[in-house]
Design a protein around this motif. Sequence first.
Motif, PDB file in Angstrom:
ATOM      1  N   GLU A 442       0.593  -1.168  -0.150  1.00  0.00           N
ATOM      2  CA  GLU A 442      -0.037   0.028   0.193  1.00  0.00           C
ATOM      3  C   GLU A 442       0.876   1.263   0.355  1.00  0.00           C
ATOM      4  OE1 GLU A 442       0.118  -1.753   4.260  1.00  0.00           O
ATOM      5  OE2 GLU A 442      -0.132  -2.314   2.307  1.00  0.00           O
ATOM      6  N   ASP A 443       2.065   1.064   0.396  1.00  0.00           N
ATOM      7  CA  ASP A 443       3.126   2.454   0.136  1.00  0.00           C
ATOM      8  C   ASP A 443       3.568   2.514  -1.384  1.00  0.00           C
ATOM      9  OD1 ASP A 443       3.182   2.493   2.762  1.00  0.00           O
ATOM     10  OD2 ASP A 443       4.932   1.021   2.749  1.00  0.00           O
ATOM     11  N   ILE A 444       3.118   1.641  -2.165  1.00  0.00           N
ATOM     12  CA  ILE A 444       3.690   1.873  -3.549  1.00  0.00           C
ATOM     13  C   ILE A 444       2.678   2.244  -4.541  1.00  0.00           C
ATOM     14  CG2 ILE A 444       4.662   0.522  -5.306  1.00  0.00           C
ATOM     15  CD1 ILE A 444       5.700  -1.478  -3.272  1.00  0.00           C
ATOM     16  N   VAL A 445       2.848   3.259  -5.230  1.00  0.00           N
ATOM     17  CA  VAL A 445       1.785   3.728  -6.403  1.00  0.00           C
ATOM     18  C   VAL A 445       2.654   3.680  -7.767  1.00  0.00           C
ATOM     19  CG1 VAL A 445       0.676   5.589  -7.560  1.00  0.00           C
ATOM     20  CG2 VAL A 445       0.623   5.014  -4.997  1.00  0.00           C
ATOM     21  N   ILE A 446       2.007   2.874  -8.957  1.00  0.00           N
ATOM     22  CA  ILE A 446       2.415   3.082 -10.121  1.00  0.00           C
ATOM     23  C   ILE A 446       2.037   4.042 -10.927  1.00  0.00           C
ATOM     24  CG2 ILE A 446       2.875   1.533 -12.243  1.00  0.00           C
ATOM     25  CD1 ILE A 446       2.589  -0.938 -10.363  1.00  0.00           C
ATOM     26  N   LEU A 447       2.427   4.826 -11.587  1.00  0.00           N
ATOM     27  CA  LEU A 447       1.949   5.989 -12.009  1.00  0.00           C
ATOM     28  C   LEU A 447       2.638   6.110 -13.552  1.00  0.00           C
ATOM     29  CD1 LEU A 447       2.604   9.351  -9.957  1.00  0.00           C
ATOM     30  CD2 LEU A 447       0.496   8.057 -10.361  1.00  0.00           C
ATOM     31  N   SER A 448       1.274   5.983 -14.534  1.00  0.00           N
ATOM     32  CA  SER A 448       1.535   5.902 -15.949  1.00  0.00           C
ATOM     33  C   SER A 448       1.599   7.462 -16.555  1.00  0.00           C
ATOM     34  CB  SER A 448       0.518   5.227 -16.743  1.00  0.00           C
ATOM     35  OG  SER A 448       0.643   5.406 -17.862  1.00  0.00           O
ATOM     36  N   MET A 449       2.665   7.733 -17.410  1.00  0.00           N
ATOM     37  CA  MET A 449       2.627   9.039 -17.910  1.00  0.00           C
ATOM     38  C   MET A 449       1.801   8.959 -19.252  1.00  0.00           C
ATOM     39  SD  MET A 449       5.170  10.078 -15.870  1.00  0.00           S
ATOM     40  CE  MET A 449       4.360   9.152 -14.871  1.00  0.00           C
ATOM     41  N   PHE A 471      -9.204   2.425 -10.686  1.00  0.00           N
ATOM     42  CA  PHE A 471     -10.523   3.158 -10.633  1.00  0.00           C
ATOM     43  C   PHE A 471     -11.421   2.318 -11.877  1.00  0.00           C
ATOM     44  CE2 PHE A 471     -13.303   6.309 -12.923  1.00  0.00           C
ATOM     45  CZ  PHE A 471     -14.189   6.331 -11.894  1.00  0.00           C
ATOM     46  N   ASP A 472     -12.465   1.727 -11.594  1.00  0.00           N
ATOM     47  CA  ASP A 472     -13.150   1.080 -12.323  1.00  0.00           C
ATOM     48  C   ASP A 472     -14.089   1.702 -13.371  1.00  0.00           C
ATOM     49  OD1 ASP A 472     -15.228   1.211 -10.947  1.00  0.00           O
ATOM     50  OD2 ASP A 472     -15.390  -0.801 -10.364  1.00  0.00           O
ATOM     51  N   GLY A 473     -14.224   2.942 -13.193  1.00  0.00           N
ATOM     52  CA  GLY A 473     -14.979   3.945 -13.885  1.00  0.00           C
ATOM     53  C   GLY A 473     -16.649   3.917 -13.424  1.00  0.00           C
ATOM     54  N   THR A 474     -16.866   3.286 -12.334  1.00  0.00           N
ATOM     55  CA  THR A 474     -18.047   3.551 -11.698  1.00  0.00           C
ATOM     56  C   THR A 474     -18.014   4.073 -10.302  1.00  0.00           C
ATOM     57  OG1 THR A 474     -18.150   1.306 -10.557  1.00  0.00           O
ATOM     58  CG2 THR A 474     -18.917   1.423 -12.859  1.00  0.00           C
ATOM     59  N   TYR A 475     -19.241   4.367  -9.893  1.00  0.00           N
ATOM     60  CA  TYR A 475     -19.387   5.332  -8.462  1.00  0.00           C
ATOM     61  C   TYR A 475     -20.335   4.391  -7.552  1.00  0.00           C
ATOM     62  CZ  TYR A 475     -16.808   8.961 -11.029  1.00  0.00           C
ATOM     63  OH  TYR A 475     -16.160   9.649 -12.015  1.00  0.00           O
ATOM     64  N   ASP A 476     -19.978   4.554  -6.133  1.00  0.00           N
ATOM     65  CA  ASP A 476     -20.924   3.925  -5.409  1.00  0.00           C
ATOM     66  C   ASP A 476     -22.192   5.010  -5.068  1.00  0.00           C
ATOM     67  OD1 ASP A 476     -20.156   5.903  -3.637  1.00  0.00           O
ATOM     68  OD2 ASP A 476     -18.985   4.638  -2.477  1.00  0.00           O
ATOM     69  N   PRO A 477     -23.265   4.387  -4.338  1.00  0.00           N
ATOM     70  CA  PRO A 477     -24.401   5.160  -4.137  1.00  0.00           C
ATOM     71  C   PRO A 477     -24.296   6.699  -3.677  1.00  0.00           C
ATOM     72  CG  PRO A 477     -25.004   2.933  -3.696  1.00  0.00           C
ATOM     73  CD  PRO A 477     -23.549   3.246  -3.948  1.00  0.00           C
ATOM     74  N   ASP A 478     -23.090   6.887  -2.964  1.00  0.00           N
ATOM     75  CA  ASP A 478     -22.741   8.136  -2.127  1.00  0.00           C
ATOM     76  C   ASP A 478     -21.881   9.038  -3.162  1.00  0.00           C
ATOM     77  OD1 ASP A 478     -23.946   7.572   0.221  1.00  0.00           O
ATOM     78  OD2 ASP A 478     -22.378   6.195   0.897  1.00  0.00           O
ATOM     79  N   VAL A 482     -15.325   3.742  -7.365  1.00  0.00           N
ATOM     80  CA  VAL A 482     -15.093   2.133  -6.943  1.00  0.00           C
ATOM     81  C   VAL A 482     -13.881   2.086  -7.557  1.00  0.00           C
ATOM     82  CG1 VAL A 482     -15.972   0.108  -7.249  1.00  0.00           C
ATOM     83  CG2 VAL A 482     -17.637   2.156  -6.807  1.00  0.00           C
ATOM     84  N   PHE A 483     -12.913   1.250  -7.004  1.00  0.00           N
ATOM     85  CA  PHE A 483     -11.816   0.669  -7.457  1.00  0.00           C
ATOM     86  C   PHE A 483     -11.785  -0.707  -7.403  1.00  0.00           C
ATOM     87  CE2 PHE A 483     -10.827   4.981  -6.004  1.00  0.00           C
ATOM     88  CZ  PHE A 483      -9.854   5.343  -6.706  1.00  0.00           C
ATOM     89  N   THR A 484     -10.991  -1.315  -8.272  1.00  0.00           N
ATOM     90  CA  THR A 484     -11.140  -2.979  -8.280  1.00  0.00           C
ATOM     91  C   THR A 484     -10.117  -3.508  -7.100  1.00  0.00           C
ATOM     92  OG1 THR A 484      -9.090  -2.861  -9.548  1.00  0.00           O
ATOM     93  CG2 THR A 484     -11.119  -2.834 -10.998  1.00  0.00           C
ATOM     94  N   PRO A 485     -10.516  -4.587  -6.590  1.00  0.00           N
ATOM     95  CA  PRO A 485      -9.527  -5.094  -5.328  1.00  0.00           C
ATOM     96  C   PRO A 485      -8.398  -5.377  -5.898  1.00  0.00           C
ATOM     97  CG  PRO A 485     -11.275  -6.763  -6.356  1.00  0.00           C
ATOM     98  CD  PRO A 485     -11.750  -5.614  -6.853  1.00  0.00           C
ATOM     99  N   GLY A 486      -7.170  -4.928  -5.156  1.00  0.00           N
ATOM    100  CA  GLY A 486      -5.842  -5.023  -5.392  1.00  0.00           C
ATOM    101  C   GLY A 486      -5.000  -4.811  -4.391  1.00  0.00           C
ATOM    102  N   GLN A 487      -3.524  -4.806  -4.579  1.00  0.00           N
ATOM    103  CA  GLN A 487      -2.665  -4.433  -3.535  1.00  0.00           C
ATOM    104  C   GLN A 487      -1.758  -3.328  -3.987  1.00  0.00           C
ATOM    105  OE1 GLN A 487      -1.342  -8.468  -4.265  1.00  0.00           O
ATOM    106  NE2 GLN A 487      -1.292  -9.051  -1.931  1.00  0.00           N
ATOM    107  N   LEU A 488      -1.574  -3.226  -5.326  1.00  0.00           N
ATOM    108  CA  LEU A 488      -0.799  -2.171  -5.777  1.00  0.00           C
ATOM    109  C   LEU A 488      -1.588  -1.243  -6.523  1.00  0.00           C
ATOM    110  CD1 LEU A 488       2.151  -4.185  -7.234  1.00  0.00           C
ATOM    111  CD2 LEU A 488       2.201  -3.029  -5.068  1.00  0.00           C
ATOM    112  N   TYR A 489      -1.416   0.156  -6.425  1.00  0.00           N
ATOM    113  CA  TYR A 489      -2.412   1.013  -6.913  1.00  0.00           C
ATOM    114  C   TYR A 489      -1.852   1.354  -8.277  1.00  0.00           C
ATOM    115  CZ  TYR A 489      -4.924   5.474  -7.228  1.00  0.00           C
ATOM    116  OH  TYR A 489      -6.003   6.512  -7.244  1.00  0.00           O
ATOM    117  N   LEU A 490      -2.536   1.538  -9.325  1.00  0.00           N
ATOM    118  CA  LEU A 490      -2.248   1.753 -10.637  1.00  0.00           C
ATOM    119  C   LEU A 490      -2.956   3.106 -10.922  1.00  0.00           C
ATOM    120  CD1 LEU A 490      -0.706   1.444 -13.522  1.00  0.00           C
ATOM    121  CD2 LEU A 490      -2.579  -0.091 -14.127  1.00  0.00           C
TER     122      LEU A 490
END
Length: 553
Positions: A442-449, A471-478, A482-490
């Motif tokens: 969770e400390d690691i972020v992969i950033l695409s240019m 980000f999966d392109g959708t939003y919750d009721p609030d 919404v993000f896909t489940p995963g360990q590394l943030y892309l």
Amino acid sequence: MAYIVPGDISRLALAGCQAPELETLERLRRELGPDYTVFHSVHWTRDYRGRTLWGEADFVVLNRAGELLVIEQKNGRLDETGGGLRKHYRAGPSKDPFTQVRRSVDNIRQKFSENREREPRLAVDYLVYCPDHRVRSLNAVGLDASRLVDAADDRRLARRIAGILGPGIDNPSRRAGVDAFLRDSCDVVPDVHAHVRKGETRFARLGGRLSELVAGIEMTPLRLRVRGAAGCGKTLIAGQFYHRALEASKRPLLVCFNRQLMERMRASVGEGGLVETWHGLCNRFLTDIGQEPDFSGKGRYDDAFWERIQEQVTAATIPQAWLFDIIIVDEGQDFRPEWFEILMLFARDGADIVWLEDPDQDLRMNAPVTLAGFVGFNARFNHRSPESIARFMRKALPFAFEQANDLPGLGVAVHSYEDDREQVKLVSRTVSDLLAMGFEPEDIVILSMKGIAGTCLGDRRRVGNHTLKRFDGTYDPDGHQVFTPGQLYLESVFRFKGGQAPAVIAVDVESGSRDQARMQRILYTAFSRAAVRLDVLVKSGDPLEDRLSRAAG
């Protein structure tokens, strides 16, 4: 466990904090109960006979009653003299830890009385902790045994603290007041970059008291434009202005362009006022007055669609419920000139306006917003990037800033790849190296240019043994993303603006047909997100490869 402020010991360790005090902080968190809050590195200053006195307490422990215990920690060998214990330093005079801690107690108590004249006198006690030294004769050095924990008594540190301070009789209002005073002395605010879990807010240190400086500008109504380098604390300043407005029973509006930054700010500032993106503000306002926009068609992605939305806002009558006492704009370089004029429709008469921006991070290449009559404040100090990353950015990119973070960080590595297949393998290898250094996933972020749609990782669910979260392109009721489940943030650098992470892997670095000036801004924005470690993956043979490699060397 006790609460810790600032609250993330693992990141402090990665950033180069002194190990002995970190070990003590971890012990206190583990061994003291939830009746206690432990503040680390409490700064104090006060005026005395025309001079400014200053100092720092290693630890201050707060109990439920709002009572304090100040702890001075002295590591290494100490000398026992007729006048007490002395700690000798290679540079500078020797110091008596008991004199130091009593000085901190007196000045913390005095500072509290000056700031909170109507509140009762602060109850403060003290303790000296010498984990590496065993006192041979307390009588010989004239010490108070009840206020000393040496190497012989080291294992009983938490019990000694509890014995002196105790949990106290619960007094929520008193504790809240002392807590707020100490958070200010620690120079901390809620960390908008941290994920808030289980109701516990993480706090981050402010750099250089910048928020205090800009808040001290006297102007009615306030018209303030802050041009700040990446890492100077613009977002923290925005949060401070927001909180101060609420404390003064005023209604703040905080607007930014980036959706993720908006959600982090909402979690940080809590209830009261309004935090929105620019497009979210327009949509929310029109919906509230019964003119809800139609987002069903593909045209919602066109500029023309949003121009029509903005025309609706301009033509509408703004009700009292949509007028604000202060408008704060974060990442103002992303705003178009006409947006400012529309924003002013939501300002009450005499409302304050605070505009924060960094032209060097303008990735949309907008025309600058003209703010007539505004006081300008330039903040070029970067408190986020450690020395190794700051040095790399200065060599590689043409942007001027002052390095204000004296931690070394864990450096920069530049890796080259031939094609996308090799780059994917390189990302996996880099992640493994970072985990071996001590980073958590969770400390690691992969950033695409290039953006998520253009990255080589766009259709992948995992890298090596770790799953990717995006980000999966959708939003919750609030309305939250919404993000896909995963360990590394892309994420793309465009969506991660305003964020930060201990470790950043910048991928898809290549010039291609891009405008050079814009590419430099993209890289500057990406590199300045890294708070401890930066890895850069650049296309082999690209003009950037040699430049970045030489800067890292």
